[in-house]
Design a protein around this motif. Structure first.
Motif, PDB file in Angstrom:
ATOM      1  N   LYS A 146      -0.646 -14.468   7.651  1.00  0.00           N
ATOM      2  CA  LYS A 146       0.612 -13.841   8.068  1.00  0.00           C
ATOM      3  C   LYS A 146       1.231 -13.119   6.876  1.00  0.00           C
ATOM      4  CE  LYS A 146       1.349 -17.148  11.794  1.00  0.00           C
ATOM      5  NZ  LYS A 146       0.028 -17.775  11.650  1.00  0.00           N
ATOM      6  N   TRP A 147       0.635 -11.978   6.548  1.00  0.00           N
ATOM      7  CA  TRP A 147       1.138 -11.124   5.485  1.00  0.00           C
ATOM      8  C   TRP A 147       0.831  -9.681   5.861  1.00  0.00           C
ATOM      9  CZ3 TRP A 147      -3.015  -8.414   3.505  1.00  0.00           C
ATOM     10  CH2 TRP A 147      -4.267  -9.031   3.577  1.00  0.00           C
ATOM     11  N   TRP A 148       1.436  -8.761   5.165  1.00  0.00           N
ATOM     12  CA  TRP A 148       1.139  -7.361   5.401  1.00  0.00           C
ATOM     13  C   TRP A 148       1.345  -6.559   4.130  1.00  0.00           C
ATOM     14  CZ3 TRP A 148       5.595  -4.034   5.517  1.00  0.00           C
ATOM     15  CH2 TRP A 148       6.812  -4.686   5.712  1.00  0.00           C
ATOM     16  N   VAL A 149       0.764  -5.367   4.107  1.00  0.00           N
ATOM     17  CA  VAL A 149       0.808  -4.496   2.935  1.00  0.00           C
ATOM     18  C   VAL A 149       1.362  -3.143   3.357  1.00  0.00           C
ATOM     19  CG1 VAL A 149      -0.510  -3.437   1.069  1.00  0.00           C
ATOM     20  CG2 VAL A 149      -1.254  -5.629   2.036  1.00  0.00           C
ATOM     21  N   VAL A 209       8.281 -13.968  -2.971  1.00  0.00           N
ATOM     22  CA  VAL A 209       7.365 -13.398  -3.948  1.00  0.00           C
ATOM     23  C   VAL A 209       7.223 -11.908  -3.695  1.00  0.00           C
ATOM     24  CG1 VAL A 209       5.004 -13.366  -4.826  1.00  0.00           C
ATOM     25  CG2 VAL A 209       6.075 -15.548  -4.230  1.00  0.00           C
ATOM     26  N   ASN A 210       7.321 -11.113  -4.749  1.00  0.00           N
ATOM     27  CA  ASN A 210       7.069  -9.683  -4.692  1.00  0.00           C
ATOM     28  C   ASN A 210       5.780  -9.429  -5.456  1.00  0.00           C
ATOM     29  OD1 ASN A 210       7.329  -6.844  -4.603  1.00  0.00           O
ATOM     30  ND2 ASN A 210       8.347  -6.874  -6.585  1.00  0.00           N
ATOM     31  N   TYR A 211       4.681  -9.191  -4.750  1.00  0.00           N
ATOM     32  CA  TYR A 211       3.371  -8.954  -5.368  1.00  0.00           C
ATOM     33  C   TYR A 211       3.082  -7.466  -5.248  1.00  0.00           C
ATOM     34  CZ  TYR A 211      -1.396  -9.948  -6.885  1.00  0.00           C
ATOM     35  OH  TYR A 211      -2.570 -10.000  -7.609  1.00  0.00           O
ATOM     36  N   SER A 212       2.985  -6.798  -6.387  1.00  0.00           N
ATOM     37  CA  SER A 212       2.925  -5.341  -6.382  1.00  0.00           C
ATOM     38  C   SER A 212       1.739  -4.812  -7.160  1.00  0.00           C
ATOM     39  CB  SER A 212       4.213  -4.767  -7.000  1.00  0.00           C
ATOM     40  OG  SER A 212       5.353  -5.188  -6.294  1.00  0.00           O
ATOM     41  N   VAL A 213       1.159  -3.737  -6.649  1.00  0.00           N
ATOM     42  CA  VAL A 213       0.099  -3.015  -7.339  1.00  0.00           C
ATOM     43  C   VAL A 213       0.461  -1.537  -7.323  1.00  0.00           C
ATOM     44  CG1 VAL A 213      -2.350  -2.426  -7.416  1.00  0.00           C
ATOM     45  CG2 VAL A 213      -1.644  -4.696  -6.655  1.00  0.00           C
ATOM     46  N   SER A 246       2.030   2.981  -4.334  1.00  0.00           N
ATOM     47  CA  SER A 246       2.477   1.594  -4.351  1.00  0.00           C
ATOM     48  C   SER A 246       1.805   0.845  -3.218  1.00  0.00           C
ATOM     49  CB  SER A 246       4.001   1.509  -4.163  1.00  0.00           C
ATOM     50  OG  SER A 246       4.683   2.171  -5.199  1.00  0.00           O
ATOM     51  N   ALA A 247       1.238  -0.302  -3.545  1.00  0.00           N
ATOM     52  CA  ALA A 247       0.708  -1.213  -2.524  1.00  0.00           C
ATOM     53  C   ALA A 247       1.447  -2.528  -2.712  1.00  0.00           C
ATOM     54  CB  ALA A 247      -0.788  -1.406  -2.682  1.00  0.00           C
ATOM     55  N   ASP A 248       2.389  -2.807  -1.824  1.00  0.00           N
ATOM     56  CA  ASP A 248       3.237  -3.998  -1.948  1.00  0.00           C
ATOM     57  C   ASP A 248       2.886  -5.002  -0.865  1.00  0.00           C
ATOM     58  OD1 ASP A 248       5.373  -3.563  -4.128  1.00  0.00           O
ATOM     59  OD2 ASP A 248       5.324  -1.659  -3.063  1.00  0.00           O
TER      60      ASP A 248
END
Length: 300
Positions: free
Chosen positions: A96-99, A177-181, A191-193
Motif C-alpha cells: 500500500k504505497w505509491w510513487v 516518511v518522505n522517501y525521495s529520489v 522527482s520520484a517521491d
C-alpha cells in the motif's frame, strides 16, 4: 502569483491521508461516492512520462499519465500541476504505497558536490525551511510538521545520476516518511517521491528501487548528453536535498517549489493508510475509480 500557487500546491501535498478516506467513504444514509475515473495501464507495460522519459511498469503494478495523475491528486485532495507526469502503484493488497513523478526544468544540476554531502548541515537547513513553512501552515489552520531526522542519509549514485534521501517527519497525528529520489537529466530533474506509511518502508524500498531501475530519459534528455551552452541550474546537489533555494525560502517565508514533502503527514497510523487504499483502489471489488487485485485492464 505563480509562486503562491506553487506554495499552496506544496503545502497541500502534506495533507495526504485522512481527508481522502472521509471524502470518498460512504456517509450514513447517503449513497457511496465514487472518485473520478482514472485511465490505468496495467503492467507489464511502458509508462510514458510526458515526452521526457519512460518507465518499465512491472506486472502487479499500474500506471497513469499526466491526466490520470491530475485525477489521482484530486482523489487524494491535493492540488495538481502540469509538471506532474505520472503515478505508479501496486495492485496487491499487501503493498500500500505509491510513487508520483514530477519534472522540474531548472537546468542542468552539476554533481560536483557528490562527495561533499554533509547530512548534518543539510538536515539543519531542512529544519529551518520546515519552520518557515509552519508559519504558513499556522495561518491556514493546518497541522505543523516537525523533522525527526534522516531515515536514509542523502547519497548520490554517479552511475545512474540519482540523488536519494529519506526523512522522518512528525505531525500531531503521527510520524511519516518522505522517501525521495531525484533523477538528474540534461535540462532538469525528475522527482520520484514514494508515499507510504512508516511501517511500509522496509518492504517497499526493494520494489521501489527495482522500479526505478526501469526508468530512462529519452534520447537528448539524458544527463550525460549535456552540452556547453545548456542552461545550468542555480544550485547543486546539497541545495536540491535541502529544498533548492532554501536560503530564499527562509528569508521570504515562502516554501520553495523544490522542497516537496510528499508525505502522508496526517495519517492516524497504519489503519488509516489501509482504509485510504481500500477506498481509492476499492480492493476486493471492481470500481471505476481504480483497479482491484483481480481486475484486468488492457494496457493503453
Amino acid at each position: 502569483m505563480a509562486s503562491l500557487l506553487r506554495l499552496l500546491s506544496t503545502l497541500s501535498l502534506l495533507t495526504i491521508g485522512i481527508a481522502p478516506v472521509s471524502a470518498w467513504a460512504q456517509s450514513a444514509g447517503q449513497p457511496e461516492a465514487q472518485p473520478p475515473e482514472i485511465d490505468w495501464q496495467t503492467g507489464p507495460c511502458v509508462g510514458r512520462l510526458g515526452s521526457l522519459a519512460e518507465i518499465q511498469v512491472p506486472a502487479g503494478m499500474v500506471f497513469t499519465g499526466r491526466e490520470g495523475t491530475k485525477k489521482w491528486m484530486e482523489n487524494t485532495h491535493n492540488l495538481a500541476n502540469d509538471d506532474m507526469l505520472g503515478v505508479i502503484a501496486p495492485i496487491t493488497e499487501d503493498q500500500k504505497w505509491w510513487v508520483i513523478f514530477e519534472y522540474n526544468e531548472v537546468g542542468h544540476v552539476p554533481d560536483e558536490e557528490k562527495d561533499k554531502l554533509d547530512a548534518s548541515a543539510i538536515l539543519k537547513s531542512v529544519r529551518e525551511g520546515t519552520a518557515e513553512a509552519n508559519k504558513e501552515r499556522r495561518k491556514r489552520g493546518w497541522d505543523e510538521m516537525e523533522i525527526v531526522g534522516w531515515a536514509r542519509e542523502p547519497f548520490y549514485d554517479p552511475s545512474t545520476n540519482n540523488l536519494t534521501w529519506a526523512i522522518r517527519g512528525r505531525s500531531p497525528t503521527g510520524e511519516n516518511v518522505n522517501y525521495s529520489v531525484r533523477l538528474l537529466g540534461r535540462e532538469g530533474y525528475m522527482s520520484a517521491d514514494l508515499v507510504l506509511a512508516p511501517e511500509e518502508l522496509s518492504t517497499a524500498i526493494g520494489p521501489f528501487d527495482r522500479l526505478l531501475s526501469g526508468y530512462s530519459y529519452v534520447e537528448g534528455k539524458r544527463y550525460a548528453e549535456y552540452r556547453k551552452g545548456d542552461k545550468l541550474a542555480a544550485y547543486g546537489l546539497t541545495a536540491l536535498v535541502a529544498g533548492g533555494a532554501g536560503a530564499i525560502a527562509a528569508k521570504t517565508g515562502l516554501l520553495a517549489k523544490f522542497w516537496k514533502l510528499i508525505v502522508v503527514a496526517v495519517l492516524a497510523g497504519a489503519a488509516a493508510f489501509r482504509r485510504f487504499f481500500s477506498t481509492i483502489f476499492n480492493w476486493g471489488k471492481r470500481s471505476s475509480g481504480g483497479p482491484g487485485p483481480s481486475d484486468s485492464i488492457e494496457p493503453k
